[in-house]
Design an enzyme around this catalytic site. Sequence first.
Site, short mmCIF file in Angstrom:
data_model
loop_
_atom_site.label_atom_id
_atom_site.label_comp_id
_atom_site.label_asym_id
_atom_site.label_seq_id
_atom_site.Cartn_x
_atom_site.Cartn_y
_atom_site.Cartn_z
N GLU A 176 0.83 -1.21 0.00
CA GLU A 176 0.00 0.00 0.00
C GLU A 176 0.86 1.25 0.00
O GLU A 176 1.93 1.28 0.59
CB GLU A 176 -0.89 0.00 1.25
CG GLU A 176 -1.87 -1.14 1.25
CD GLU A 176 -2.62 -1.28 2.56
OE1 GLU A 176 -2.95 -0.26 3.17
OE2 GLU A 176 -2.87 -2.43 2.96
N CYS A 223 3.74 8.32 1.01
CA CYS A 223 4.05 7.43 2.13
C CYS A 223 4.23 6.03 1.53
O CYS A 223 3.27 5.46 0.99
CB CYS A 223 2.89 7.46 3.13
SG CYS A 223 3.07 6.26 4.44
N CYS A 252 5.03 -7.31 7.91
CA CYS A 252 5.95 -6.81 8.94
C CYS A 252 6.12 -7.87 10.02
O CYS A 252 5.20 -8.62 10.30
CB CYS A 252 5.36 -5.53 9.55
SG CYS A 252 6.50 -4.69 10.66
N CYS A 305 3.55 -5.03 16.43
CA CYS A 305 2.92 -3.99 17.27
C CYS A 305 1.42 -4.27 17.38
O CYS A 305 0.75 -4.55 16.38
CB CYS A 305 3.15 -2.60 16.69
SG CYS A 305 4.88 -2.16 16.56
N CYS A 352 -1.35 -2.31 15.21
CA CYS A 352 -1.08 -2.09 13.79
C CYS A 352 -1.65 -3.20 12.91
O CYS A 352 -1.62 -4.38 13.27
CB CYS A 352 0.43 -2.00 13.59
SG CYS A 352 0.91 -1.68 11.90
N GLY A 390 5.58 -2.27 6.83
CA GLY A 390 6.95 -2.75 7.02
C GLY A 390 7.78 -1.91 7.96
O GLY A 390 7.39 -0.79 8.33
N GLU A 391 8.91 -2.46 8.36
CA GLU A 391 9.85 -1.76 9.24
C GLU A 391 11.12 -1.48 8.41
O GLU A 391 11.89 -2.39 8.11
CB GLU A 391 10.16 -2.64 10.46
CG GLU A 391 11.31 -2.19 11.31
CD GLU A 391 11.29 -0.69 11.68
OE1 GLU A 391 10.28 -0.19 12.14
OE2 GLU A 391 12.34 -0.04 11.46
N SER A 440 10.65 6.27 9.34
CA SER A 440 9.99 6.01 10.62
C SER A 440 10.32 4.60 11.08
O SER A 440 10.20 3.64 10.32
CB SER A 440 8.48 6.16 10.42
OG SER A 440 7.77 5.89 11.61
N SER A 475 8.67 5.68 16.46
CA SER A 475 7.33 5.33 16.94
C SER A 475 7.47 4.97 18.41
O SER A 475 7.92 3.88 18.75
CB SER A 475 6.79 4.14 16.15
OG SER A 475 6.64 4.52 14.80
N LEU A 476 7.11 5.91 19.27
CA LEU A 476 7.36 5.73 20.71
C LEU A 476 6.12 5.14 21.40
O LEU A 476 6.20 4.08 22.02
CB LEU A 476 7.76 7.08 21.31
CG LEU A 476 8.29 7.06 22.74
CD1 LEU A 476 9.52 6.19 22.87
CD2 LEU A 476 8.61 8.49 23.21
N HIS A 477 5.03 5.83 21.33
CA HIS A 477 3.72 5.35 21.77
C HIS A 477 3.57 5.03 23.26
O HIS A 477 2.55 4.46 23.66
CB HIS A 477 3.29 4.10 20.98
CG HIS A 477 3.30 4.29 19.49
ND1 HIS A 477 2.86 5.43 18.88
CD2 HIS A 477 3.72 3.47 18.49
CE1 HIS A 477 3.01 5.31 17.57
NE2 HIS A 477 3.54 4.15 17.30
N ASN A 536 -5.99 4.71 14.93
CA ASN A 536 -6.97 4.35 13.90
C ASN A 536 -7.57 3.00 14.26
O ASN A 536 -6.84 2.09 14.65
CB ASN A 536 -6.29 4.20 12.54
CG ASN A 536 -6.04 5.55 11.90
OD1 ASN A 536 -6.95 6.34 11.74
ND2 ASN A 536 -4.79 5.80 11.58
N CYS A 563 -2.12 2.39 6.96
CA CYS A 563 -1.64 1.28 6.14
C CYS A 563 -1.85 -0.11 6.71
O CYS A 563 -1.97 -0.29 7.89
CB CYS A 563 -0.17 1.49 5.82
SG CYS A 563 -0.01 2.30 4.23
N1 SAH Z 1 7.58 0.28 11.09
C1 SAH Z 1 7.71 1.71 11.06
C2 SAH Z 1 6.93 2.39 9.95
C3 SAH Z 1 5.55 1.91 9.63
S1 SAH Z 1 4.26 2.25 10.78
C4 SAH Z 1 7.36 2.29 12.40
O1 SAH Z 1 7.00 1.55 13.30
O2 SAH Z 1 7.51 3.49 12.58
C5 SAH Z 1 3.96 3.97 10.59
C6 SAH Z 1 3.35 4.62 11.84
O3 SAH Z 1 1.95 4.30 11.97
C7 SAH Z 1 4.03 4.17 13.12
O4 SAH Z 1 4.22 5.27 13.98
C8 SAH Z 1 2.99 3.21 13.68
O5 SAH Z 1 3.20 3.00 15.02
C9 SAH Z 1 1.70 3.92 13.32
N2 SAH Z 1 0.51 3.09 13.38
C10 SAH Z 1 0.38 1.78 13.11
N3 SAH Z 1 -0.89 1.35 13.31
C11 SAH Z 1 -1.57 2.44 13.69
C12 SAH Z 1 -2.95 2.65 14.04
N4 SAH Z 1 -3.82 1.65 14.04
N5 SAH Z 1 -3.29 3.90 14.39
C13 SAH Z 1 -2.41 4.93 14.38
N6 SAH Z 1 -1.13 4.79 14.07
C14 SAH Z 1 -0.70 3.55 13.74
#
Ligand code: SAH
Length: 343
Positions: free
Chosen positions: A91, A104, A111, A115, A118, A158-159, A190, A213-215, A289, A332
Amino acid sequence: MTDIKSLSFDGLSDEISKLNLPKFRCNQIYQWLHKDGVSSFDEMTNLSKSLREQLSANYYIADCIIEDKYVSALDGTVKYLFRLYDGEYIETVVMKYKYGYTICISSQVGCKMGCKFCASTLAGFKRNLSPAEMESQIHAAQRDLNVRISHIVIMGIGEPLDNYDNVIRFFKAVNDKRGLNISLRDITISTCGIVPNIYKLIDEKLPVTLTLSLHAPNDAIRSKTMPVNDKWGIDEVITACREYADRTSRRVSFEYTLIKGVNDSKECAVELAGRLKGFNSHVNLIPVNDVEERGNVRSSNKSVNNFCDTLKSLGINATIRRTLGSDINASCGQLRRKKKSGD
Ligand code: SAH
């Protein structure tokens, strides 16, 4: 068959001499592949028919074929589901900002990182994308939309730091003046935090922007949603980001997805501010999301605003991410998964 578009200029030049062709052919072919972004040798109109046939007998051009396309009625964001040569799907999203078009892109088919919030990881990991497959996402979108894309974020499926060598080759290809000529400063990578590869990236001395991506504000919460944190904890990953900022003079961003009752309390904001104190960075807040299977609930607007205000009152740069393409599932991983399950 060799993937001709993944070759560097020097790599292509070696192939050209192996075929006993004059040097200027290398310039021509490189330009067709990387500047014009053609999807077949037949489009290389300044080459003879026999040369085009010779090339197609030995090489292939890794292309992205549009399987589905969605255009947001709200903001014009375009989302593609691309099919690759082996029938896999990825995508890609194109967004329009004041300063131009940003794409993007995906870096892998699926992946491995797991996470919990995701969608990309749900349909499993298949394979890495080649440098050409990353670049072809840009060419295919430019061709379809008839625009020039000026900014790249690697935030799709993907990462990227798990496909390190190909991502570096991709950076070099898109930055090449004989190709797309996109400034490295307009590229953002990212990562979920593969620490050794953040240090490797520092040593490349490429001025790309890093986003982490800290979260979560601490290991206990981060490990609940991001398995990668068990390998490289929050202190280690933030230290690597500080080093990135110091050595490259680029400001690092942190992505923080707000999930109701998991990481969106005032205490979380205060703890996060403490960790980032004195670090010239930026926090991007994103209400999670919805991904059906994940069962995470998006924080209320009020909690998102409060979280942002708390960070700011403690001296941290923070903004709430504007949501683009919310009517087309622009986050994505969801289309590939649906395609695979035949919905
Ligand atoms: N693997 C990389 C890049 C892809 S994910 C990474 O982890 O950064 C891109 C971003 O979207 C990351 O910050 C990820 O944590 C976030 N993301 C993934 N699923 C999500 C969701 N359901 N809602 C909001 N952000 C999300």
